[in-house]
Design an enzyme around this catalytic site. Structure first.
Site, PDB file in Angstrom:
ATOM      1  N   LYS A   8       1.298  -1.417   0.161  1.00  0.00           N
ATOM      2  CA  LYS A   8      -0.391   0.215   0.300  1.00  0.00           C
ATOM      3  C   LYS A   8       0.523   1.115   0.422  1.00  0.00           C
ATOM      4  O   LYS A   8       2.182   1.491   0.401  1.00  0.00           O
ATOM      5  CB  LYS A   8      -0.319   0.241   0.998  1.00  0.00           C
ATOM      6  CG  LYS A   8      -2.345   0.795   1.385  1.00  0.00           C
ATOM      7  CD  LYS A   8      -3.095   0.373  -0.269  1.00  0.00           C
ATOM      8  CE  LYS A   8      -4.647   0.994   0.731  1.00  0.00           C
ATOM      9  NZ  LYS A   8      -5.486   0.186  -0.144  1.00  0.00           N
ATOM     10  N   GLY A  20     -20.417   7.001   2.827  1.00  0.00           N
ATOM     11  CA  GLY A  20     -19.590   7.120   1.991  1.00  0.00           C
ATOM     12  C   GLY A  20     -19.954   7.273   0.617  1.00  0.00           C
ATOM     13  O   GLY A  20     -19.781   5.407   0.181  1.00  0.00           O
ATOM     14  N   GLY A  62     -18.672   7.674  -2.514  1.00  0.00           N
ATOM     15  CA  GLY A  62     -18.465   7.075  -3.145  1.00  0.00           C
ATOM     16  C   GLY A  62     -18.141   5.693  -4.313  1.00  0.00           C
ATOM     17  O   GLY A  62     -19.162   5.169  -4.259  1.00  0.00           O
ATOM     18  N   ASN A  63     -17.187   5.609  -5.130  1.00  0.00           N
ATOM     19  CA  ASN A  63     -17.481   4.398  -6.368  1.00  0.00           C
ATOM     20  C   ASN A  63     -17.911   2.845  -5.188  1.00  0.00           C
ATOM     21  O   ASN A  63     -18.516   2.501  -5.793  1.00  0.00           O
ATOM     22  CB  ASN A  63     -15.972   3.866  -6.865  1.00  0.00           C
ATOM     23  CG  ASN A  63     -15.687   3.083  -7.757  1.00  0.00           C
ATOM     24  OD1 ASN A  63     -15.936   2.071  -7.241  1.00  0.00           O
ATOM     25  ND2 ASN A  63     -15.936   3.448  -9.025  1.00  0.00           N
ATOM     26  N   ALA A  64     -17.300   2.522  -4.318  1.00  0.00           N
ATOM     27  CA  ALA A  64     -17.284   1.204  -3.641  1.00  0.00           C
ATOM     28  C   ALA A  64     -18.472   1.721  -3.452  1.00  0.00           C
ATOM     29  O   ALA A  64     -19.733   0.048  -3.772  1.00  0.00           O
ATOM     30  CB  ALA A  64     -16.253   0.918  -2.818  1.00  0.00           C
TER      31      ALA A  64
HETATM   32  N1  GLU Z   1      -7.023   0.482  -3.294  1.00  0.00           N
HETATM   33  C1  GLU Z   1      -8.054  -1.290  -2.881  1.00  0.00           C
HETATM   34  C2  GLU Z   1      -8.267  -2.000  -1.697  1.00  0.00           C
HETATM   35  O1  GLU Z   1      -8.418  -1.438  -0.961  1.00  0.00           O
HETATM   36  C3  GLU Z   1      -7.866  -2.500  -4.765  1.00  0.00           C
HETATM   37  C4  GLU Z   1      -5.830  -2.615  -4.218  1.00  0.00           C
HETATM   38  C5  GLU Z   1      -5.713  -3.758  -6.012  1.00  0.00           C
HETATM   39  O2  GLU Z   1      -6.814  -3.335  -6.561  1.00  0.00           O
HETATM   40  O3  GLU Z   1      -4.410  -3.223  -5.901  1.00  0.00           O
HETATM   41  O4  GLU Z   1      -8.389  -3.346  -1.932  1.00  0.00           O
END
Ligand code: GLU
Length: 423
Positions: A110, A225, A227-229
């Site tokens: 991350k 929230g 947003g996209n999700a």
């Molecule tokens: N940011 C997203 C997560 O937290 C996707 C991570 C990814 O696709 O590598 O799962």
């Protein structure tokens, strides 16, 4: 001292799993700390000609099952830069567990940059220079077989393309789309990646509804929230017959017990910049939103939203954690006692990384699947992940979060034991 330190929370979850699995202290220590965490300086010339220095991070938690995988966020958490470092460490660990729980052959990473492009009014040109300088700075530690970033909070396909382009130019290659996922379709992205997290969460809710014997037809949904999700979770749950009754974003929360069509709400938000003021709705507080009587609560905002006080007042049957880390450890036993089934973040929002993995597979083979092919493959991973987790929660008599961690940790330990230590 960092308040609600996410890395402490993540480590506590690991410790719980280690206890159940009777894992020795050395292996536990190995699993707790990221393999590597780098903190970088990102100097950029701003539009006014002045230099400004940003701080960026990349944490690589574990790669025993495959290359590091995980998003890059552009965000400025309240706790400041020091908090953000702990946050990316925690989030990288959660990525390790997330990939393992749905059995995709990747590890956990991350990263992020401490900034808020919206409130600081950073221009598109500035943002591109920040992104490319960050990509340049971390280019030695990322790579299509090493560490594959993706979008996260406040980053999109645009930034992913800029990172890919910078990487390709630096390495003198012309076609390396597998360096990053979440790309636009025109540059090697996958169909269904944009809806992935929401679609995956909806599949999880469908499975959870079966075990708690909840009919999805007419089931009431609250989205925190928007947003996209949350948008796509709402949309796919609507397709399954459910009804969204409340939603929120960073500007506030709204409710309409008669139902809110997510499509219309999205259109409104795109025009007005917030869900607040949506016709027919009433404004409520975040606490009221989270504790609204409903069937399915979807926390899809940031970390640390559900504390013990909110947990005590929850009035839902299923919680689907579309966000990462929305529930504080103090809330878990309360929620378990109330017999609310929690689909933990590492399972509920794994649709994103599942399709990221499928995007990377398509990039590697240079052949692209249809929307339905991709969605079906993700559905298989995620429903298996749900069923394996549920079976372990029954076997060990623990909540779903512990069960998911037990599943994930045992898979990572198995790979670690196969590899052994060297040198
Ligand atoms: N940011 C997203 C997560 O937290 C996707 C991570 C990814 O696709 O590598 O799962």
């Amino acid at each position: 001292m960092i308040k609600n330190d996410p890395f402490v929370n993540a480590t506590k979850q690991l410790d719980d799993a280690c206890k159940i699995l009777k894992i020795d202290q050395g292996t536990r220590d190995y699993l707790a700390m990221p393999n590597k965490i780098i903190r970088v300086k990102i100097p950029v010339k701003m539009d006014n000609g002045k230099i400004r220095v940003f701080t960026g991070f990349r944490s690589q938690h574990n790669n025993d099952r495959g290359p590091y995988k995980g998003g890059i966020r552009y965000f400025n958490p309240e706790g400041g830069v020091e908090y953000m470092e702990r946050e990316v460490m925690a989030l990288s660990a959660w990525m390790t567990w997330k990939c393992a729980v749905v059995d995709i052959p990747m590890g956990g990473g991350k990263g992020g940059i401490y900034l808020n492009a919206k409130t600081e009014k950073i221009s598109d040109g500035e943002l591109e220079r920040i992104t490319r300088r960050f990509a340049f700075t971390i280019s030695e530690i990322i790579g299509p077989q090493k560490d594959i970033p993706a979008p996260d909070v406040y980053t999109t396909g645009r930034e992913m393309t800029q990172i890919m382009d910078t990487y390709e130019k630096l390495h003198g290659v012309t076609n390396q789309p597998g360096i990053i996922t979440g790309k636009p379709i025109s540059v090697g992205g996958s169909l269904a990646r944009n809806v992935a997290t929401g679609l995956g969460a909806a599949y999880c809710v469908r499975e959870a509804a079966k075990v708690v014997k909840l009919k999805l037809k007419g089931a009431k949904v609250v989205l925190q929230g928007f947003g996209n999700a949350a948008t796509f979770t709402g949309e796919y749950l609507e397709k399954m017959g459910a009804k969204v009754i409340a939603a929120s974003d960073s500007k506030g929360s709204i409710i309409n017990p008669n139902g809110i069509k997510t499509n219309n709400l999205l259109e409104y938000k795109q025009k007005k910049g917030s869900v607040v003021g949506y016709p027919g709705s009433k404004k409520i507080s975040t606490e009221e939103l989270l504790t609204t009587k409903c069937d399915i609560l979807v926390p899809a905002a940031l970390e640390n939203q559900i504390n013990a006080k909110i947990a005590n007042n929850l009035k839902c049957k299923i919680i689907a954690e579309a966000a990462n880390g929305p529930t504080l450890p103090e809330a878990d036993p309360i929620i378990y006692k109330k017999k609310i089934i929690v689909i933990p973040d590492i399972l509920a929002n794994s649709g994103g990384v599942c399709i990221s993995y499928l995007e990377w597979v398509q990039n590697n083979m240079g052949y692209y699947w249809t929307f339905n092919e991709v969605a079906k493959k993700m559905e298989d991973h995620i429903t298996r992940g749900f069923r394996d987790t549920y079976a372990l929660s029954k076997k060990h008599q623990v909540d779903m979060r512990r069960a998911a961690m037990v599943l994930a940790v045992s898979r990572v330990v198995e790979a670690f034991n196969q590899r052994g230590l060297w040198p």
